[in-house]
Each structure stands twice: as C-alpha cells, then as structure tokens.
Design a protein around this motif. Structure first.
Motif, PDB file in Angstrom:
ATOM      1  N   THR A  76      37.522   3.715  34.287  1.00  0.00           N
ATOM      2  CA  THR A  76      37.850   2.296  34.407  1.00  0.00           C
ATOM      3  C   THR A  76      38.566   1.851  33.140  1.00  0.00           C
ATOM      4  OG1 THR A  76      35.961   1.776  35.837  1.00  0.00           O
ATOM      5  CG2 THR A  76      36.952  -0.042  34.638  1.00  0.00           C
ATOM      6  N   LEU A  77      39.784   1.337  33.319  1.00  0.00           N
ATOM      7  CA  LEU A  77      40.553   0.755  32.226  1.00  0.00           C
ATOM      8  C   LEU A  77      40.777  -0.710  32.565  1.00  0.00           C
ATOM      9  CD1 LEU A  77      43.218   3.568  31.660  1.00  0.00           C
ATOM     10  CD2 LEU A  77      41.035   3.248  30.478  1.00  0.00           C
ATOM     11  N   SER A  78      40.412  -1.605  31.625  1.00  0.00           N
ATOM     12  CA  SER A  78      40.449  -3.021  31.941  1.00  0.00           C
ATOM     13  C   SER A  78      41.062  -3.832  30.810  1.00  0.00           C
ATOM     14  CB  SER A  78      39.021  -3.522  32.222  1.00  0.00           C
ATOM     15  OG  SER A  78      38.998  -4.894  32.515  1.00  0.00           O
ATOM     16  N   ARG A  79      41.952  -4.732  31.187  1.00  0.00           N
ATOM     17  CA  ARG A  79      42.570  -5.759  30.366  1.00  0.00           C
ATOM     18  C   ARG A  79      43.544  -5.185  29.344  1.00  0.00           C
ATOM     19  NH1 ARG A  79      40.473 -10.760  31.915  1.00  0.00           N
ATOM     20  NH2 ARG A  79      42.356 -11.497  30.840  1.00  0.00           N
ATOM     21  N   LYS A  80      43.410  -5.460  28.041  1.00  0.00           N
ATOM     22  CA  LYS A  80      44.496  -5.240  27.093  1.00  0.00           C
ATOM     23  C   LYS A  80      44.677  -3.763  26.743  1.00  0.00           C
ATOM     24  CE  LYS A  80      44.921  -9.814  25.141  1.00  0.00           C
ATOM     25  NZ  LYS A  80      45.095 -10.600  23.897  1.00  0.00           N
ATOM     26  N   ILE A  81      45.098  -3.023  27.753  1.00  0.00           N
ATOM     27  CA  ILE A  81      45.307  -1.576  27.613  1.00  0.00           C
ATOM     28  C   ILE A  81      46.672  -1.236  28.182  1.00  0.00           C
ATOM     29  CG2 ILE A  81      44.520   0.697  28.358  1.00  0.00           C
ATOM     30  CD1 ILE A  81      41.698  -0.517  28.543  1.00  0.00           C
ATOM     31  N   ILE A  82      47.423  -0.408  27.479  1.00  0.00           N
ATOM     32  CA  ILE A  82      48.707   0.080  27.957  1.00  0.00           C
ATOM     33  C   ILE A  82      48.505   1.445  28.605  1.00  0.00           C
ATOM     34  CG2 ILE A  82      51.032   0.807  27.320  1.00  0.00           C
ATOM     35  CD1 ILE A  82      50.916  -1.104  24.969  1.00  0.00           C
TER      36      ILE A  82
ATOM     37  N   ASN B  68      41.931 -10.248  20.552  1.00  0.00           N
ATOM     38  CA  ASN B  68      43.014 -11.221  20.397  1.00  0.00           C
ATOM     39  C   ASN B  68      44.338 -10.584  19.987  1.00  0.00           C
ATOM     40  OD1 ASN B  68      41.564 -13.637  20.998  1.00  0.00           O
ATOM     41  ND2 ASN B  68      40.545 -13.487  19.011  1.00  0.00           N
ATOM     42  N   SER B  69      44.384  -9.272  19.930  1.00  0.00           N
ATOM     43  CA  SER B  69      45.620  -8.594  19.558  1.00  0.00           C
ATOM     44  C   SER B  69      46.370  -8.141  20.808  1.00  0.00           C
ATOM     45  CB  SER B  69      45.308  -7.391  18.667  1.00  0.00           C
ATOM     46  OG  SER B  69      46.502  -6.821  18.163  1.00  0.00           O
ATOM     47  N   GLU B  70      47.460  -7.410  20.614  1.00  0.00           N
ATOM     48  CA  GLU B  70      48.284  -6.924  21.712  1.00  0.00           C
ATOM     49  C   GLU B  70      47.595  -5.760  22.427  1.00  0.00           C
ATOM     50  OE1 GLU B  70      51.216  -8.288  22.739  1.00  0.00           O
ATOM     51  OE2 GLU B  70      50.609  -9.848  21.323  1.00  0.00           O
ATOM     52  N   PRO B  71      48.020  -5.437  23.644  1.00  0.00           N
ATOM     53  CA  PRO B  71      47.468  -4.265  24.348  1.00  0.00           C
ATOM     54  C   PRO B  71      47.668  -2.993  23.545  1.00  0.00           C
ATOM     55  CG  PRO B  71      48.700  -5.645  25.862  1.00  0.00           C
ATOM     56  CD  PRO B  71      48.956  -6.198  24.494  1.00  0.00           C
TER      57      PRO B  71
ATOM     58  N   CYS C 210      36.148  -8.719  18.348  1.00  0.00           N
ATOM     59  CA  CYS C 210      36.559  -7.421  17.809  1.00  0.00           C
ATOM     60  C   CYS C 210      37.695  -7.595  16.806  1.00  0.00           C
ATOM     61  CB  CYS C 210      37.006  -6.517  18.953  1.00  0.00           C
ATOM     62  SG  CYS C 210      37.511  -4.864  18.413  1.00  0.00           S
ATOM     63  N   PRO C 211      37.580  -7.021  15.611  1.00  0.00           N
ATOM     64  CA  PRO C 211      38.663  -7.131  14.626  1.00  0.00           C
ATOM     65  C   PRO C 211      39.940  -6.469  15.142  1.00  0.00           C
ATOM     66  CG  PRO C 211      37.018  -5.528  13.926  1.00  0.00           C
ATOM     67  CD  PRO C 211      36.438  -6.236  15.111  1.00  0.00           C
ATOM     68  N   ILE C 212      41.081  -7.025  14.771  1.00  0.00           N
ATOM     69  CA  ILE C 212      42.351  -6.512  15.288  1.00  0.00           C
ATOM     70  C   ILE C 212      42.983  -5.469  14.366  1.00  0.00           C
ATOM     71  CG2 ILE C 212      42.781  -8.657  16.534  1.00  0.00           C
ATOM     72  CD1 ILE C 212      44.744  -9.447  14.344  1.00  0.00           C
ATOM     73  N   ASP C 213      42.333  -5.149  13.270  1.00  0.00           N
ATOM     74  CA  ASP C 213      42.893  -4.183  12.316  1.00  0.00           C
ATOM     75  C   ASP C 213      42.143  -2.854  12.343  1.00  0.00           C
ATOM     76  OD1 ASP C 213      40.551  -5.193  11.302  1.00  0.00           O
ATOM     77  OD2 ASP C 213      41.283  -5.399   9.232  1.00  0.00           O
ATOM     78  N   VAL C 214      41.478  -2.547  13.472  1.00  0.00           N
ATOM     79  CA  VAL C 214      40.734  -1.293  13.577  1.00  0.00           C
ATOM     80  C   VAL C 214      41.313  -0.454  14.704  1.00  0.00           C
ATOM     81  CG1 VAL C 214      38.616  -2.316  12.681  1.00  0.00           C
ATOM     82  CG2 VAL C 214      39.015  -2.292  15.146  1.00  0.00           C
TER      83      VAL C 214
END
Length: 443
Positions: free
Chosen positions: A150-156, A130-133, A102-106
């Motif tokens: 369900t919320l999983s992994r890089k999520i604040i 590969n970006s921050e949460p 997944c692109p990190i600029d979207v």
C-alpha cells in the motif's frame, strides 16, 4: 481449662516472575498482540526483556499526535531510533504512517530500504508531511517476497526499467503521483499474480496520468475511485480508464469526472458497483450480464436504454439510484430482464416537487415478480403518481415478496407522511409480505 491456641504460622509470599522464564518464541508471540510502542517499552523491565522486541516480525508506526500540540513529536523519531536495533530476519508487516508533524529534512524512506534487505511480506507506507512527494527505494520494485503493498498520498511512483514483483497479490495506490504517464503500466505488468487492486485518484493531486490503463490477466478484484477533473484553473482535462482484466470477479468504479471507460469482456464478473456519469462501452455493458450483484449509481435517462438492453440472467440482487424523474416505467423493463432477481432496492436522488407523471400499466408481468422477488425497498418516496403506481404494481404482482420497505422523502411534513403511509398500507398485496416504513412509528 481451655488449651491455648498456637499462633498461626505466617508464610512468606514469594513473587515469582514466571513470564520472564518463558521462551523467546512465546514472549515474541505475546508482544505481537500489543502496539509496537508498548512492545519496545518492555526493554525497561529487566535484562531478560531488553532485546526481545527486536525480534518482532510485525511493526506499526502510526502518527497519533495532533499538530496543534506544540509539545508533540512525530512518530518519525520513534521509528528512527527503534529501527536501528531491530534485527528480526523476516518482516511480515512494516506499517508506517507519517503525518504533518514529520520533519521535512529527513530521509523518510531509509528504513523501508533497510527492511527490503531482508524478506518483507507486507508494506504499508503513507506520507502526509508538508513537503513534496518523495520516491520509494528502487529495491521496492524488485522485492521477491512482497505480497501486499500500500502506497498512499505524497509518494512518487517512479518505476525503474528493471521491475519484478513475482509474489505481489494485493496492491493499493492511494492518491499517489506517477512520475510519467506509463509508470503505473510498468508497475502492473510486473505483477504476474496480482489478485486485488485499489486505485484512488483525487482532485487535489495532479498524478500525471490522463489514461489509466489496467491490464492484469490475473486480477480478481478492482476498486477504482476517481475525482480528478482538472490540471489547472484554466485548462480542464478529463481522464480516461481502460480495463483489460478477463478474470475479474469483483468491480467497484466511482468516476464522476472521467471521460470514458473502455473495457474488454469480463466473463467472470459476478459483483459490480458502477457509479459514473458517462456511458460505458459495449463490452463493459455485456460484462454486466453475468453479474449476480449489481449496484448502479447516477442512472439518468441517457443511461437507462443502455442498461435495459441487457439480459441479466444471473442477477440476484440489484441496487439502483435514480437521478431523473421519468424512470419508473423503465424500472419495469429492467425487472423484465432479471428473471432470478430476489432483492431490489431503489433510491431516488432527484427533486420531487411539482411533478405529476403519468403511469402506463405494463402489458406483462416480469418473471422475477411471479417467482423470485423477496425483498423490495424504495428510498426517497414522495407520493408522486408514477412512484405510487409502480409500488402498487410491485405489491400486486410479487407472489414471493417477504418484505417491502418504504423510506419516505424527508421533505414531507408529518401530516403528509401519515397520509402517504395510510395510502400505501391500503394497497392490495398478493403475498403476505411485511410492509415497513422509516418515517413514523405506525404499525
């Protein structure tokens, strides 16, 4: 003279597209049973199919490409293009799983925000980029129709001051990050009908919470997995768990790195899996007295006195993992406190070499052996004296026993295994139970 045969009349077959003549409701029902990407592909069939998929009430976007494949694209591009045309008035399910491609600029959550503008019942969002949460839209925390989240992994998890999830019954928080210590408290307090909660905390994620507090009066099922044990390389900070769930029926705790588990009394608890390496508090242990199924992991000499001090009046099935060598006699005490026990399974996790422990014959026979126990299993048997005498005790006193299974320790060689099996088979059995072994094909 024979009559000439008339040539058979050739009938022209007409291919009729009957499926396209079906109603939109039937076509949508058909497309709900195929992957979303295949449903979208039907737009190329004909004008009749062009917009059918846009009314689907369940959409799934999952990353399936391998990052090593340089020609692959993230499912994000498919998600971004197709959601522009989707127009169903209700979304039963929106499943989004974005991986490292997944692109990190979207804006990865923009379509979640759009979906929340209409009734949404079930949201699954997993982010492994590969970006921050990243934060979820604030509208997520005020959705009136959401029942499963369900919320999983890089999520604040950044819960606003105004939060209300009146329909939410199932919540999974899997390796997410909380903006602050009390974010999860505000979230849980906004779920008045929550029934099922699953929390996973990982060692590779600093989730900003030291004391995880679960105070949910309506909760029936709780799964809590914790492997967090440090904040940085030099400072070890152990985390704690607080549970206040009076209606809880099912509990599954795995916590080898926590400091403590504090609970209020849970009188409805019927199924408990406890795998921790610290001593639970008195209320927690009292709650176990009501269980019908109980799994105890990592049981050592410090925990046995605590668990053995309880009368398990309703317990039918018990699984226990032993992590110390001198516990066989303690198992008899446990059995004495389980008058209705039918299934008893023991797994040995300790080293067995060079130990020969004495066995002191109990003065009385537990009630469950004389009237209830039907299945007994010992996993990791190595032929130690105390193990042998405990199994002999079970076989000689279990009048209702139907099956006894012995799983031999893998460190035994073939000759030792054969000798052990013959020794066990020669033991007196008060019942006509079946004696099974897992190591050798011996009748």
């Amino acid at each position: 003279m024979a009559e000439a045969k008339c040539p058979r009349k050739i009938q022209k077959r007409v291919c009729e597209d009957r499926i396209s003549s079906l109603s939109n409701d039937l076509l949508i029902h058909i497309l709900l049973h195929v992957p979303t990407k295949d449903a979208v592909a039907t737009t190329l069939l004909s004008k009749r199919w062009r917009f059918v998929w846009t009314m689907l009430s369940r959409l799934t976007y999952r990353e399936t490409k391998n990052k090593s494949d340089l020609q692959s694209k993230s499912v994000w591009w498919f998600l971004d293009e197709t959601m522009r045309f989707h127009k169903a008035p209700l979304l039963e399910l929106l499943h989004i799983q974005l991986g490292k491609l997944c692109p990190i600029d979207v804006d990865v959550v923009k379509w979640v925000a759009k979906a929340l503008d209409r009734p949404l019942c079930w949201l699954f969002f997993e982010l492994l980029w590969n970006s921050e949460p990243t934060k979820m839209p604030n509208s997520l925390y005020t959705c009136k129709t959401l029942s499963i989240l369900t919320l999983s992994r890089k999520i604040i998890v950044d819960v606003p001051s105004s939060v209300s999830l009146p329909s939410l019954t199932e919540l999974d928080l899997l390796s997410v990050v909380y903006k602050e210590e009390d974010s999860h408290v505000r979230l849980l307090s906004s779920c008045p009908v929550l029934k099922c909660l699953k929390v996973v905390r990982r060692n590779d994620v600093d989730d900003n919470v030291k004391t995880f507090s679960i105070k949910v009066p309506s909760l029936l099922s709780l799964t809590y997995k914790n492997t967090i044990f440090k904040r940085d390389e030099d400072d070890y900070t152990y985390v704690s768990l607080v549970i206040d769930t009076p209606a809880l029926v099912y509990l599954d705790i795995f916590d080898y790195t926590g400091k403590s588990c504090s609970t209020e009394y849970m009188p409805c608890l019927a199924d408990a899996t406890v795998d921790v390496d610290f001593n639970p508090d008195g209320n927690f242990l009292s709650s176990l007295s009501r269980t019908e199924f109980m799994y105890l992991g990592y049981v050592d000499n410090t925990m046995v006195p605590l668990y053995n001090a309880i009368n398990y009046s309703r317990l039918i099935e018990s699984h226990i993992e032993l992590n110390d060598i001198d516990l066989c006699e303690s198992l008899v005490v446990l059995l004495s406190n389980c008058p209705k026990l039918k299934n008893f399974l023991v797994k040995c996790q300790y080293e067995t070499d060079h130990f020969t422990l004495l066995w002191n014959q109990p003065s009385s026979v537990p009630k469950c052996l004389s009237s209830h126990l039907e299945i007994f299993e010992w996993d990791g048997y190595a032929g130690r004296e105390d193990e042998k005498e405990f199994i002999r005790y079970i076989l000689e006193n279990s009048k209702c026993l139907k099956r006894a299974g012995i799983l031999l320790n893998l460190t035994c060689n073939a000759e030792e295994k054969q000798k052990i099996i013959e020794e066990l088979k020669s033991m007196h059995r008060v019942s006509t139970s079946e004696l099974l072994f897992s190591a050798l094909n011996v009748d």
